[in-house]
Design an enzyme around this catalytic site. Structure first.
Site, PDB file in Angstrom:
ATOM      1  N   ASP A  51      -3.963  -3.023   3.768  1.00 49.96           N
ATOM      2  CA  ASP A  51      -4.101  -2.168   2.585  1.00 49.96           C
ATOM      3  C   ASP A  51      -5.148  -1.090   2.790  1.00 49.96           C
ATOM      4  O   ASP A  51      -5.140  -0.071   2.118  1.00 49.96           O
ATOM      5  CB  ASP A  51      -4.450  -3.011   1.366  1.00 49.96           C
ATOM      6  CG  ASP A  51      -3.268  -3.862   0.995  1.00 49.96           C
ATOM      7  OD1 ASP A  51      -3.103  -4.937   1.587  1.00 49.96           O
ATOM      8  OD2 ASP A  51      -2.473  -3.421   0.141  1.00 49.96           O
ATOM      9  N   ALA A  95       0.795  -1.233   0.000  1.00 51.60           N
ATOM     10  CA  ALA A  95       0.000   0.000   0.000  1.00 51.60           C
ATOM     11  C   ALA A  95       0.835   1.295   0.000  1.00 51.60           C
ATOM     12  O   ALA A  95       0.637   2.157  -0.868  1.00 51.60           O
ATOM     13  CB  ALA A  95      -0.973  -0.046   1.184  1.00 51.60           C
TER      14      ALA A  95
HETATM   15  O1  MRU Z   1      -0.960  -7.239  -3.573  1.00 47.44           O
HETATM   16  P1  MRU Z   1       0.122  -6.580  -2.764  1.00 47.44           P
HETATM   17  O2  MRU Z   1       1.430  -7.277  -2.817  1.00 47.44           O
HETATM   18  O3  MRU Z   1       0.221  -5.101  -3.077  1.00 47.44           O
HETATM   19  O4  MRU Z   1      -0.409  -6.699  -1.277  1.00 47.44           O
HETATM   20  C1  MRU Z   1       0.343  -6.143  -0.229  1.00 47.44           C
HETATM   21  C2  MRU Z   1      -0.208  -6.429   1.094  1.00 47.44           C
HETATM   22  O5  MRU Z   1      -1.234  -7.048   1.249  1.00 47.44           O
HETATM   23  C3  MRU Z   1       0.518  -5.836   2.262  1.00 47.44           C
HETATM   24  O6  MRU Z   1       0.412  -6.661   3.380  1.00 47.44           O
HETATM   25  C4  MRU Z   1      -0.108  -4.477   2.564  1.00 47.44           C
HETATM   26  O7  MRU Z   1      -0.013  -3.635   1.446  1.00 47.44           O
HETATM   27  C5  MRU Z   1       0.494  -3.815   3.716  1.00 47.44           C
HETATM   28  S1  MRU Z   1       2.081  -3.223   3.270  1.00 47.44           S
HETATM   29  C6  MRU Z   1       2.812  -2.238   4.324  1.00 47.44           C
END
Ligand code: MRU
Length: 371
Positions: free
Chosen positions: A248, A56
């Site tokens: 997210d 995120a």
């Molecule tokens: O699909 P992604 O790799 O973007 O998903 C990322 C996640 O689910 C993380 O756990 C989330 O963004 C938190 S990151 C600080």
């Protein structure tokens, strides 16, 4: 975050050509460390959509820098501000679940409105830089507050290793540096606490095995990779002291959307009396919604992410198909963990209950502004 012993960030301006923004192509990790140039805002949009960058906070930062690239491209045009605002709308559509994307674009939109056309590019570069610098400080705050939880467990275990279970990659690679869920682990290591991380593989894109395990290894953090379904078994056998994940999007009452499978870990943690904490920057709170299940859009991605696996064969990266061609596939990228299953939220301003009162207590102004 260190790589081969050197500190680095996940997005930066090219040292010799400031009109280029550079990122790590995370699709190639852990086998190849490749950096990629973003030259146009469309390069930024593609990097987000195709997950060269992900996580995120990094998605938000990449979108911000993409608007700077749009401003360079539109320099000298009478309608450069309108052109950049159109790019912002297109960037917002690249990934639906992570709220940091909208947060960063809204912040940049305000700067675009306030800027004079001739200063647009330099103003947007400065704002993007600020977003990145602030994100590093936010992660540092999360690390410091999360450290106290790990210290308490370490004291109780009298020097035995503290076993943390994490899902997906909420590490340095998902932010600008330190990460969210990994920040307390890095701070605990720096304090000399014996800590060990169980890393969920995180199908289908394997952010755990390909990213979290890689960055923990680079930073000398003891860790063990497990398949996604192993966590419950480890919890039943007393091998997990605390679960730490990222998010997210967090609703104002503390529901959390995170990588698919997070909810199942929270259920298993509750059944086994294991604390389940979510680490988040305040930029991940969506103050406009209260019901995660109803209001958070869940991204559905390409079925090929489920059927195909990428890895190394010899010294070549390759992708193989693992599924019969007639099989239907669905690929939900995120799920929602209700606040009632979350022990607490670790933010840059402290640890709170996963509740509206908890979040509003730490961020009264943000809660009031959008209440
Ligand atoms: O699909 P992604 O790799 O973007 O998903 C990322 C996640 O689910 C993380 O756990 C989330 O963004 C938190 S990151 C600080």
């Amino acid at each position: 975050m260190k790589r081969t012993g050197e500190q680095f960030r996940t997005i930066w301006q090219h040292p010799e050509n400031p009109a280029i923004v550079q990122i790590i192509d995370q699709r190639k990790l852990p086998h190849e460390y490749v950096t990629t140039d973003l030259v146009t805002w469309q390069d930024g949009a593609t990097a987000i959509q195709e997950m060269l960058v992900r996580g995120a906070p990094l998605i938000g930062a990449t979108a911000a820098w993409s608007l700077y690239l749009a401003a360079i491209d539109a320099a000298g045009n009478d309608d450069n501000k309108a052109t950049v605002l159109t790019a912002a709308d297109a960037l917002e559509a690249t990934r639906p679940t992570a709220i940091n994307l909208r947060w960063a674009l809204d912040r940049m939109r305000k700067v675009i409105e306030a800027s004079t056309p001739d200063k647009l590019a330099e103003t947007l570069a400065a704002e993007s830089r600020d977003i990145c610098d602030e994100d590093v400080e936010i992660s540092r705050g999360i690390g410091q507050h999360g450290l106290t939880l790990i210290e308490e467990i370490a004291a109780r275990k009298k020097g035995e290793p503290v076993n943390v279970l994490t899902h997906c990659n909420a590490g340095s690679l998902a932010t600008i540096n330190y990460g969210t869920a990994t920040a307390p682990v890095y701070f605990a290591m720096a304090r000399g606490i014996d800590v060990h991380v169980w890393v969920d593989e995180t199908r289908p894109r394997n952010q755990g095995s390909q990213l979290t395990a890689w960055e923990l290894a680079e930073n000398d953090v003891p860790h063990t990779l497990i398949v996604d379904n192993a966590g419950g078994h480890l919890m039943q056998h007393g091998q997990v002291d605390i679960c730490l994940t990222g998010t997210d999007r967090t609703t104002r009452n503390g529901d959390v959307a995170n990588k698919i499978g997070t909810y199942l870990k929270a259920l298993a943690a509750r059944d086994n009396g294991i604390p389940f904490y979510v680490a988040l920057p305040s930029t991940t709170i969506d103050w406009t919604i209260t019901d995660g299940l109803k209001n958070i859009p869940i991204e559905e991605r390409d079925p090929n992410e489920v059927s195909h696996i990428c890895g190394r064969a010899g010294d070549q990266l390759c992708t193989v198909d693992t599924v019969a061609s007639k099989t239907r596939i669905s690929n939900y990228a995120f799920d929602v963990t209700p606040a009632r299953l979350i022990t607490g939220l670790i933010t840059e301003c402290g640890v709170c209950d996963a509740s509206e009162d908890g979040l509003a207590g730490l961020f009264p102004e943000l809660a009031r502004k959008t209440g």
